[in-house]
Design a protein around this motif. Structure first.
Motif, PDB file in Angstrom:
ATOM      1  N   ALA A  60       0.437  -1.067  -0.227  1.00  0.00           N
ATOM      2  CA  ALA A  60       0.037   0.681  -0.079  1.00  0.00           C
ATOM      3  C   ALA A  60       0.853   1.757   0.105  1.00  0.00           C
ATOM      4  CB  ALA A  60      -0.767  -0.196   1.179  1.00  0.00           C
ATOM      5  N   SER A  85      -4.610   2.823   1.745  1.00  0.00           N
ATOM      6  CA  SER A  85      -4.987   2.556   0.472  1.00  0.00           C
ATOM      7  C   SER A  85      -6.476   3.597   0.188  1.00  0.00           C
ATOM      8  CB  SER A  85      -5.906   1.317   0.550  1.00  0.00           C
ATOM      9  OG  SER A  85      -4.396   0.128   0.665  1.00  0.00           O
ATOM     10  N   MET A 111     -11.493   1.220  -2.104  1.00  0.00           N
ATOM     11  CA  MET A 111     -10.067   0.864  -1.151  1.00  0.00           C
ATOM     12  C   MET A 111     -10.947  -0.535  -0.581  1.00  0.00           C
ATOM     13  SD  MET A 111     -10.324   0.998   2.361  1.00  0.00           S
ATOM     14  CE  MET A 111     -11.377   1.425   2.771  1.00  0.00           C
ATOM     15  N   VAL A 126      -9.065  -3.257  -3.363  1.00  0.00           N
ATOM     16  CA  VAL A 126      -7.131  -3.060  -2.750  1.00  0.00           C
ATOM     17  C   VAL A 126      -6.814  -3.313  -1.866  1.00  0.00           C
ATOM     18  CG1 VAL A 126      -5.610  -2.022  -3.171  1.00  0.00           C
ATOM     19  CG2 VAL A 126      -7.606  -1.152  -4.958  1.00  0.00           C
ATOM     20  N   SER A 127      -7.947  -3.357  -0.380  1.00  0.00           N
ATOM     21  CA  SER A 127      -6.674  -3.497   0.713  1.00  0.00           C
ATOM     22  C   SER A 127      -7.545  -5.447   0.472  1.00  0.00           C
ATOM     23  CB  SER A 127      -8.020  -2.739   1.271  1.00  0.00           C
ATOM     24  OG  SER A 127      -7.919  -1.890   1.946  1.00  0.00           O
ATOM     25  N   HIS A 141      -4.340  -6.255  -1.622  1.00  0.00           N
ATOM     26  CA  HIS A 141      -2.964  -6.478  -0.252  1.00  0.00           C
ATOM     27  C   HIS A 141      -2.936  -7.999   0.446  1.00  0.00           C
ATOM     28  CE1 HIS A 141      -1.462  -2.681  -2.646  1.00  0.00           C
ATOM     29  NE2 HIS A 141      -2.970  -1.705  -1.793  1.00  0.00           N
TER      30      HIS A 141
END
Length: 514
Positions: free
Chosen positions: A84, A332, A341, A344-345, A348
């Motif tokens: 991130a 993020s 987010m 994306v989180s 990750h």
């Protein structure tokens, strides 16, 4: 336990398995298959049941996974945070200001070491090697620091000092303490490993600096131009395939950033971020180290002020993991907005778990074998009914030979150190920790020493050797490749400073904690 221990076939089979694994490490071959086969043979010798022995191959790794999963989780969350931060380029901004203070090669040597240590303490050397090499190493070369000296500073501080203590993430002390027995606290092992790592690293840095200080030149951009024109050669590519684990892959990091950057290239990289991210990039470049410094203060405050409640069990690891997860979500959010987010989180975190199992997955079968020899974890692996006392194979072996063990603290401490260094020969510092931890827990009562102290000493030997300072097929490959120096030259330069530091640290450990 009864002093008259009956040594049976399972004990001798376990001892033979240990010997085979150590020999395999010396030969720099993979130790996972020998560990699995040794587990099968030990359980078969104990139970005389091929079904139980076959099932133990699964059960041993499963028990190890349950014992060590908190370690995998912390690695995953820290890696997720790192990814991130890379999206915001906050990782570059965290070290970029230090280029300005590299006025000469003398200061550059210690700045490289300090920044590498700081980053590696929180993220392992995984991002430290490519990040420091890409951002700070070119500036250090232009300041007059020889490339070999840069490689030495990065290896000692990252693969040595930070990785051998692993104080923040807690992987190494966690494995050592689990293998040493239930009575051994991972926090105590971590505290003692931190002190020993600072002793080894301080001595190695001073001796390393003294060995190259006469080769430091006046600052000149021509030094950088000449260095960038060099090729790292084919030797690195050949050695990357050697050893038990691909430690060079761990050192390179998760995104493959391996491009060395000049000052102008760093400026362009920072300027390439979208304008809306620039503010948040700066915020997280400051917020991330401050947040983890607050975690460290929380961890050490009870030791400085006994009136405060101490952290229990794995609470230190939960603080690190929780802080990493929270910062990852916030980073993020700043980078991608509230809607994106969410996805994306999750990506990750998934990438973090992939990296965690890639980095540490092979440790599970190895730890599983050594857990067969520990009474606290042997029960499920040997399929012993609850309420029945399981054997402590390694402890019983050592107890039966106690009269042969010299009652010298220095002898036992250096014995554990040498075993740790032998296990590190394969190029993986963590693969030997189950063995050094198990031996520490078993030898400590016979030697009249604290098991945590012996575990910390063994951890120093294993990680400093195999983590990336003393063998050419470890992650030192990556450091030498980035610095564009022959990896064997780096090994020769590091040998005397690191070994001297290990000897002094072992003597200090016996003197302080015996």
């Amino acid at each position: 336990m009864d002093q008259h221990v009956v040594i049976g076939a399972a004990h001798w089979t376990y001892l033979a398995g240990v010997a085979v694994i150590v020999l395999t490490m010396i030969l720099r071959a993979n130790v996972v298959v020998p560990s699995i086969l040794a587990t099968f043979c030990v359980v078969f010798a104990w139970s005389h049941s091929p079904v139980t022995a076959l099932g133990s191959i699964f059960t041993a790794s499963f028990v190890a996974a349950k014992e060590l999963f908190n370690i995998f989780l912390v690695i995953a969350l820290m890696t997720a945070l790192l990814n991130a931060l890379k999206e915001l380029r906050s990782d570059i901004r965290m070290v970029e200001p230090f280029r300005a203070v590299m006025k000469n090669g003398h200061t550059a040597f210690f700045i490289l070491a300090g920044i590498t240590y700081f980053i590696s303490l929180f993220f392992w050397p995984t991002p430290a090697v490519p990040l420091v090499s890409a951002v700070l190493l070119p500036a250090a070369i232009a300041a007059g620091l020889p490339p070999l000296a840069g490689a030495m500073a990065i290896a000692i501080a990252g693969q040595g000092m930070a990785l051998s203590s692993d104080y923040v993430i807690g992987v190494a002390p966690g494995i050592s303490a689990k293998a040493a027995g239930a009575a051994v606290s991972a926090a105590v092992v971590a505290d003692r490993a931190l002190v020993l790592s600072l002793i080894v690293g301080g001595i190695a840095l001073v001796l390393g600096y003294l060995s190259i200080r006469k080769r430091i030149q006046p600052a000149s951009n021509s030094l950088l131009v000449a260095w960038q024109a060099q090729s790292s050669g084919l030797e690195t590519e050949r050695l990357e395939e050697a050893g038990t684990f691909d430690k060079a892959e761990l050192a390179r990091g998760t995104n493959g950033r391996d491009t060395l950057l000049s000052d102008k290239a760093v400026d362009r990289a920072l300027a390439s971020a979208p304008a809306k991210r620039v503010f948040w990039s700066k915020v997280f470049a400051v917020l991330t180290p401050l947040a983890f410094l607050a975690v460290i203060v929380t961890m050490i405050a009870p030791k400085l002020m006994p009136s405060l409640p101490p952290l229990r069990g794995g609470e230190a690891a939960t603080l690190v993991g929780g802080m990493a997860a929270l910062l990852m979500i916030l980073a993020s959010l700043a980078a991608d907005g509230p809607r994106k987010m969410l996805d994306v989180s999750a990506d990750h975190i998934t990438s973090g778990f992939v990296f965690a199992f890639k980095a540490m997955g092979s440790v599970l079968p190895i730890a599983g074998f050594f857990f067969v020899g520990a009474g606290e974890t042997a029960g499920p692996i040997l399929n012993i009914a609850q309420g029945t006392t399981p054997p402590h194979l390694l402890f019983e072996l050592i107890q039966s030979a106690e009269h042969l063990i010299p009652h010298s603290h220095l002898f036992v401490a250096f014995g554990i150190l040498i075993v740790g260094m032998i296990t590190g020969i394969d190029g993986s510092g963590f693969a030997g920790l189950p063995l050094t931890g198990s031996l520490s827990g078993a030898l400590a009562p016979a030697a009249g020493m604290d098991a945590a102290t012996l575990a910390a000493i063994g951890q120093m030997g294993a990680v400093w050797t195999g983590g990336g300072t003393l063998v050419a097929w470890s992650s030192l490959i990556a450091v030498a490749g980035f610095a564009r120096v022959p990896v064997l030259e780096a090994v020769r330069a590091l040998l005397l400073p690191v070994v001297t530091g290990l000897i002094v640290a072992t003597i200090c450990a016996v003197t302080i904690w015996s």
